[in-house]
Scaffold this motif. Structure first.
Motif: not given
Lengths: 288, 282
Positions: B46-66
């Motif tokens: 759902l995010t792609g792999y080599y996110l680097k600092d993008l990791a924080a931007d695409v993160a979600t709780p496991a039961t989050g609305e995203r």
């Protein structure tokens, strides 16, 4: 009583104080940076393109302070449409910091190239000028000099510059200073007031100003970028704190879209060990 | 009993969560149309792999609305997809969820974060701390995200806990192009899948992605390997592909009757030996 935490994040579009820096400390760090990084690669001479603007004036001052004016090649490279004021200011910078200014008119080579092409977009012409200038800087650096860059953090983040043109360099002492911070440093370095105060311009066409072309002021952009980049705040948080939503979205998108300009070319990995991917050595790779 | 599984060998967009959600919808629809009970997506699908600092931007709780759209999609077919989890402790982890009947059934957090060579997982993510099996449409299942599977203990622990299927969502970059052979990485992965499947008598489902990120190409080659070591199905290298295969639960039983390696494992001896190796009481 509530005591404010040191270094607390205060996102407020009317409060520019988070951008304040200790100019004395920064000056010390940048001079040490230039001295040590040049020495490590065995260089004792640098080339600085002086445009008449505040950024290159500050870099020229730092270079003169670090290496001594006699080891700085200061180049002023106007095109025939460059503002007369730019030449005056470039000469003023050279006088102020004791530099011998070499003037190279790039009009013949730029015009010779475009003569065959007819009418072309002014941005394209501007890019060509920036790359011609950089080619001359590298030529003048041969055989023992380094090209010192003048792109500030605001320009680098916004991608407001020409790839392999003004953005290119061997060492960049000011790439981590926002425009407004660099202006403060310039004052400490003794850059003449008339240069510090004038409207920033790439001077690639008549009447061009950075802020006119970008559509926002450096003061606005810097504060926003500071919170977005340095403090890792999210666009939604900044909008909630009172920053203009369109400005936040526009600047965030510029940063994203122009990220490639800040990186080396991508190399397609096929082998077991690839330059830039997993062949990773420090730039300061010193010999015994 | 035969259960149909699909692997979505796709090419996620890097950091574009919404676009990837839409991409998932279309693969889920294709898997459903192919009659699959389960569709497995690669690591961080759902995010792609080599996110680097993008990791924080695409993160979600496991039961989050995203992730609600994925949960909703699992009403018609079980979905196993990868995302960056922002944990309750606010740490970012590489996670793979398993959704069924409209809700999240299980989450595995990548335990082994490669941080060498072309990998930098340890810089951006915290590690998971356990290998837990769960009950999926395929039987008792364990998830091993990419590097997890390269550690021999991972599939072993799952087998010891009763798993008959190991799902391995991966983002394996292709490298090593010596003449006359397979890609170096592909060869290693295929050897691994086959060895684990045959000697732990379970199914290995290797779901690898394709596409390129920052000059590094993921090689695909997803496959399902049966407990007898046979390759049930394999997707092509480098191209997007919906791989459909049957998982035969009787085959696990038959192989374990014939070759009761897992039954005969001396868990007590292994446990005691590992306790000593880890500095516990002799």
């Amino acid at each position: 009583m509530v005591t404010e935490r040191l270094g607390a994040i205060r996102p407020d579009p009317r409060d520019a104080s988070p951008l304040r820096i200790d100019e004395v400390l920064v000056r010390r760090m940048l001079v040490a940076f230039l001295r040590e990084e040049a020495a490590k690669s065995g260089h004792r001479r640098v080339v600085v393109a002086v445009s008449g603007g505040v950024d290159s004036a500050a870099v020229a001052a730092l270079a003169a302070e670090t290496f001594g004016p006699e080891r700085v090649t200061a180049l002023f490279m106007p095109y025939r449409t460059s503002a007369a004021e730019s030449a005056e200011h470039a000469r003023l910078v050279a006088r102020t910091f004791g530099l011998a200014l070499e003037e190279v008119d790039i009009s013949p080579q730029v015009d010779a190239y475009f003569a065959r092409l007819g009418e072309v977009d002014r941005v394209r012409r501007g890019n060509k000028m920036a790359r011609e200038r950089k080619a001359i800087e590298y030529d003048r650096a041969w055989p023992d000099g380094l090209v010192v860059g003048t792109s500030n953090k605001t320009e680098l983040l916004l991608g407001y510059g020409t790839r392999w043109g003004d953005m290119a360099s061997d060492l960049n002492p000011v790439g981590d200073l926002y425009k407004t911070q660099l202006r403060e440093l310039a004052v400490l370095l003794g850059v003449p007031d008339v240069i510090v105060r004038k409207a920033p311009s790439a001077d690639l066409w008549v009447g061009q100003t950075d802020e006119g072309e970008l559509g926002f002021t450096y003061a606005q952009a810097d504060l926003l970028l500071y919170h977005l980049v340095d403090r890792r705040m999210r666009p939604a948080e900044l909008i909630a704190a009172g920053f203009d939503a369109a400005l936040v979205a526009g600047i965030r998108e510029r940063v994203r879209r122009n990220h490639f300009k800040r990186l080396m070319p991508l190399i397609a990995k096929v082998s077991l060990r690839t330059i830039g991917h997993d062949f990773l050595y420090p730039r300061d790779w010193e010999a015994d | 009993m035969s259960i149909r599984i699909a692997i979505a060998q796709c090419a996620p967009a890097l950091g574009a969560f919404e676009r990837n959600l839409a991409m998932h919808d279309s693969w889920i629809a294709r898997a459903k149309a192919a009659g699959a009970r389960v569709v497995v997506f690669p690591e961080l699908s759902l995010t792609g792999y080599y996110l680097k600092d993008l990791a924080a931007d695409v993160a979600t709780p496991a039961t989050g609305e995203r992730l609600e759209r994925i949960a909703a999609a699992s009403k018609g077919i079980d979905v196993c997809a990868g995302f960056v989890e922002r944990g309750p402790d606010a740490v970012l982890r590489i996670a793979q969820g398993y959704w069924s009947g409209g809700s999240l059934v299980h989450v595995h957090r990548k335990v082994y974060l490669p941080t060498y060579g072309i990998f930098d997982d340890g810089r951006y993510f915290g590690p998971g701390d356990r290998f837990e099996t769960f009950s999926s449409a395929l039987g008792t299942t364990g998830i091993a995200i990419c590097e997890d599977l390269w550690h021999v203990s991972t599939p072993y622990l799952y087998a010891a806990a009763g798993a008959t299927v190991v799902l391995s969502p991966s983002d394996s970059p292709g490298r090593g192009v010596a003449e006359g052979g397979d890609l170096g990485t592909a060869e290693s992965c295929r050897l691994m899948d086959r060895f684990y499947a045959q000697y732990l008598t379970l199914y290995v489902v290797f779901a690898n992605r394709v596409g390129t990120e920052d000059g590094i190409a993921f090689w695909g080659g997803s496959e399902v390997v049966a407990p007898d070591g046979s390759v049930v199905a394999r997707a092509p290298d480098f191209d997007e592909h919906l791989l459909v295969a049957e998982i035969d639960t009787h085959l696990v039983a038959r192989e374990r009757d014939r070759n009761p390696l897992v039954r005969d494992e001396r868990r007590d001896v292994v446990h005691a030996q590992l306790g000593r190796a880890a500095g516990g009481p002799d």
